[in-house]
Design a protein around this motif. Structure first.
Motif, PDB file in Angstrom:
ATOM      1  N   UNK A   1     -20.601  -1.030   2.529  1.00 23.76           N
ATOM      2  CA  UNK A   1     -20.290  -0.908   3.920  1.00 23.76           C
ATOM      3  C   UNK A   1     -21.500  -0.331   4.645  1.00 23.76           C
ATOM      4  N   UNK A   2     -21.882  -0.996   5.682  1.00 28.93           N
ATOM      5  CA  UNK A   2     -23.008  -0.528   6.482  1.00 28.93           C
ATOM      6  C   UNK A   2     -22.569  -0.296   7.904  1.00 28.93           C
ATOM      7  N   UNK A   3     -23.270   0.545   8.583  1.00 24.84           N
ATOM      8  CA  UNK A   3     -22.940   0.798   9.982  1.00 24.84           C
ATOM      9  C   UNK A   3     -22.472   2.220  10.184  1.00 24.84           C
ATOM     10  N   UNK A   4     -21.886   2.454  11.324  1.00 25.18           N
ATOM     11  CA  UNK A   4     -21.463   3.786  11.702  1.00 25.18           C
ATOM     12  C   UNK A   4     -20.023   4.104  11.354  1.00 25.18           C
ATOM     13  N   UNK A   5     -19.502   3.526  10.292  1.00 21.52           N
ATOM     14  CA  UNK A   5     -18.110   3.766   9.921  1.00 21.52           C
ATOM     15  C   UNK A   5     -17.971   5.107   9.209  1.00 21.52           C
ATOM     16  N   UNK A   6     -17.041   5.909   9.656  1.00 22.35           N
ATOM     17  CA  UNK A   6     -16.783   7.195   9.011  1.00 22.35           C
ATOM     18  C   UNK A   6     -15.530   7.144   8.141  1.00 22.35           C
ATOM     19  N   UNK A   7     -14.564   6.319   8.564  1.00 20.34           N
ATOM     20  CA  UNK A   7     -13.294   6.263   7.860  1.00 20.34           C
ATOM     21  C   UNK A   7     -12.925   4.806   7.612  1.00 20.34           C
ATOM     22  N   UNK A   8     -13.180   4.285   6.430  1.00 17.00           N
ATOM     23  CA  UNK A   8     -12.780   2.902   6.158  1.00 17.00           C
ATOM     24  C   UNK A   8     -11.258   2.790   6.101  1.00 17.00           C
ATOM     25  N   UNK A   9     -10.742   1.691   6.560  1.00 18.96           N
ATOM     26  CA  UNK A   9      -9.309   1.435   6.561  1.00 18.96           C
ATOM     27  C   UNK A   9      -9.021   0.372   5.520  1.00 18.96           C
ATOM     28  N   UNK A  10      -8.119   0.675   4.613  1.00 20.30           N
ATOM     29  CA  UNK A  10      -7.751  -0.253   3.558  1.00 20.30           C
ATOM     30  C   UNK A  10      -6.310  -0.668   3.794  1.00 20.30           C
ATOM     31  N   UNK A  11      -6.081  -1.966   4.006  1.00 22.48           N
ATOM     32  CA  UNK A  11      -4.732  -2.479   4.213  1.00 22.48           C
ATOM     33  C   UNK A  11      -4.126  -2.932   2.899  1.00 22.48           C
ATOM     34  N   UNK A  12      -2.838  -2.690   2.717  1.00 21.97           N
ATOM     35  CA  UNK A  12      -2.160  -3.089   1.491  1.00 21.97           C
ATOM     36  C   UNK A  12      -0.707  -3.431   1.777  1.00 21.97           C
ATOM     37  N   UNK A  13      -0.130  -4.243   0.927  1.00 26.21           N
ATOM     38  CA  UNK A  13       1.294  -4.568   1.003  1.00 26.21           C
ATOM     39  C   UNK A  13       2.017  -4.060  -0.242  1.00 26.21           C
ATOM     40  N   UNK A  14       1.359  -3.235  -1.039  1.00 25.13           N
ATOM     41  CA  UNK A  14       2.002  -2.690  -2.225  1.00 25.13           C
ATOM     42  C   UNK A  14       3.019  -1.636  -1.799  1.00 25.13           C
ATOM     43  N   UNK A  15       4.281  -1.801  -2.186  1.00 27.59           N
ATOM     44  CA  UNK A  15       5.334  -0.903  -1.700  1.00 27.59           C
ATOM     45  C   UNK A  15       5.083   0.574  -1.961  1.00 27.59           C
ATOM     46  N   UNK A  16       4.496   0.931  -3.095  1.00 20.50           N
ATOM     47  CA  UNK A  16       4.312   2.352  -3.383  1.00 20.50           C
ATOM     48  C   UNK A  16       3.210   2.987  -2.542  1.00 20.50           C
ATOM     49  N   UNK A  17       2.420   2.182  -1.837  1.00 21.51           N
ATOM     50  CA  UNK A  17       1.381   2.707  -0.975  1.00 21.51           C
ATOM     51  C   UNK A  17       1.779   2.702   0.505  1.00 21.51           C
ATOM     52  N   UNK A  18       2.948   2.158   0.823  1.00 19.75           N
ATOM     53  CA  UNK A  18       3.408   2.107   2.208  1.00 19.75           C
ATOM     54  C   UNK A  18       4.032   3.432   2.619  1.00 19.75           C
ATOM     55  N   UNK A  19       3.919   3.789   3.887  1.00 12.89           N
ATOM     56  CA  UNK A  19       4.623   4.987   4.364  1.00 12.89           C
ATOM     57  C   UNK A  19       6.129   4.798   4.181  1.00 12.89           C
ATOM     58  N   UNK A  20       6.866   5.849   3.842  1.00 15.58           N
ATOM     59  CA  UNK A  20       8.303   5.709   3.598  1.00 15.58           C
ATOM     60  C   UNK A  20       9.057   5.088   4.766  1.00 15.58           C
ATOM     61  N   UNK A  21       8.707   5.429   5.999  1.00 18.67           N
ATOM     62  CA  UNK A  21       9.409   4.875   7.160  1.00 18.67           C
ATOM     63  C   UNK A  21       9.282   3.367   7.244  1.00 18.67           C
ATOM     64  N   UNK A  22       8.102   2.834   6.973  1.00 21.67           N
ATOM     65  CA  UNK A  22       7.894   1.385   7.013  1.00 21.67           C
ATOM     66  C   UNK A  22       8.660   0.696   5.896  1.00 21.67           C
ATOM     67  N   UNK A  23       8.688   1.320   4.736  1.00 27.03           N
ATOM     68  CA  UNK A  23       9.417   0.759   3.600  1.00 27.03           C
ATOM     69  C   UNK A  23      10.910   0.669   3.927  1.00 27.03           C
ATOM     70  N   UNK A  24      11.470   1.715   4.530  1.00 28.23           N
ATOM     71  CA  UNK A  24      12.892   1.714   4.890  1.00 28.23           C
ATOM     72  C   UNK A  24      13.169   0.726   6.023  1.00 28.23           C
TER      73      UNK A  24
END
Length: 61
Positions: free
Chosen positions: A1-24
């Motif tokens: 990753x190049x550039x001025x990124x401080x916080x990379x965002x990783x998207x996933x659809x794996x249920x155990x990585x989803x916030x509980x509210x979204x899962x419900x």
């Protein structure tokens, strides 16, 4: 990753990585879409699920 990124965002659809509210929310909308509150509400819930892609990778029918 190049550039001025401080916080990379990783998207996933794996249920155990989803916030509980979204899962419900996903399971609630699935139940409503299958007719838990009647056919008119099921149509709206299915439309909403497809609109915001709550399928989380499942093929649409």
């Amino acid at each position: 990753m190049r550039g001025g990124f401080r916080h990379p965002l990783i998207g996933t659809a794996l249920p155990f990585l989803l916030p509980p509210g979204l899962h419900h929310l996903k399971f609630w909308d699935e139940a409503i879409s299958e007719g838990a509150w009647g056919k008119p509400v099921a149509r709206v819930a299915e439309w909403l699920r497809q609109l915001v892609d709550l399928e989380l990778g499942a093929p649409s029918s």
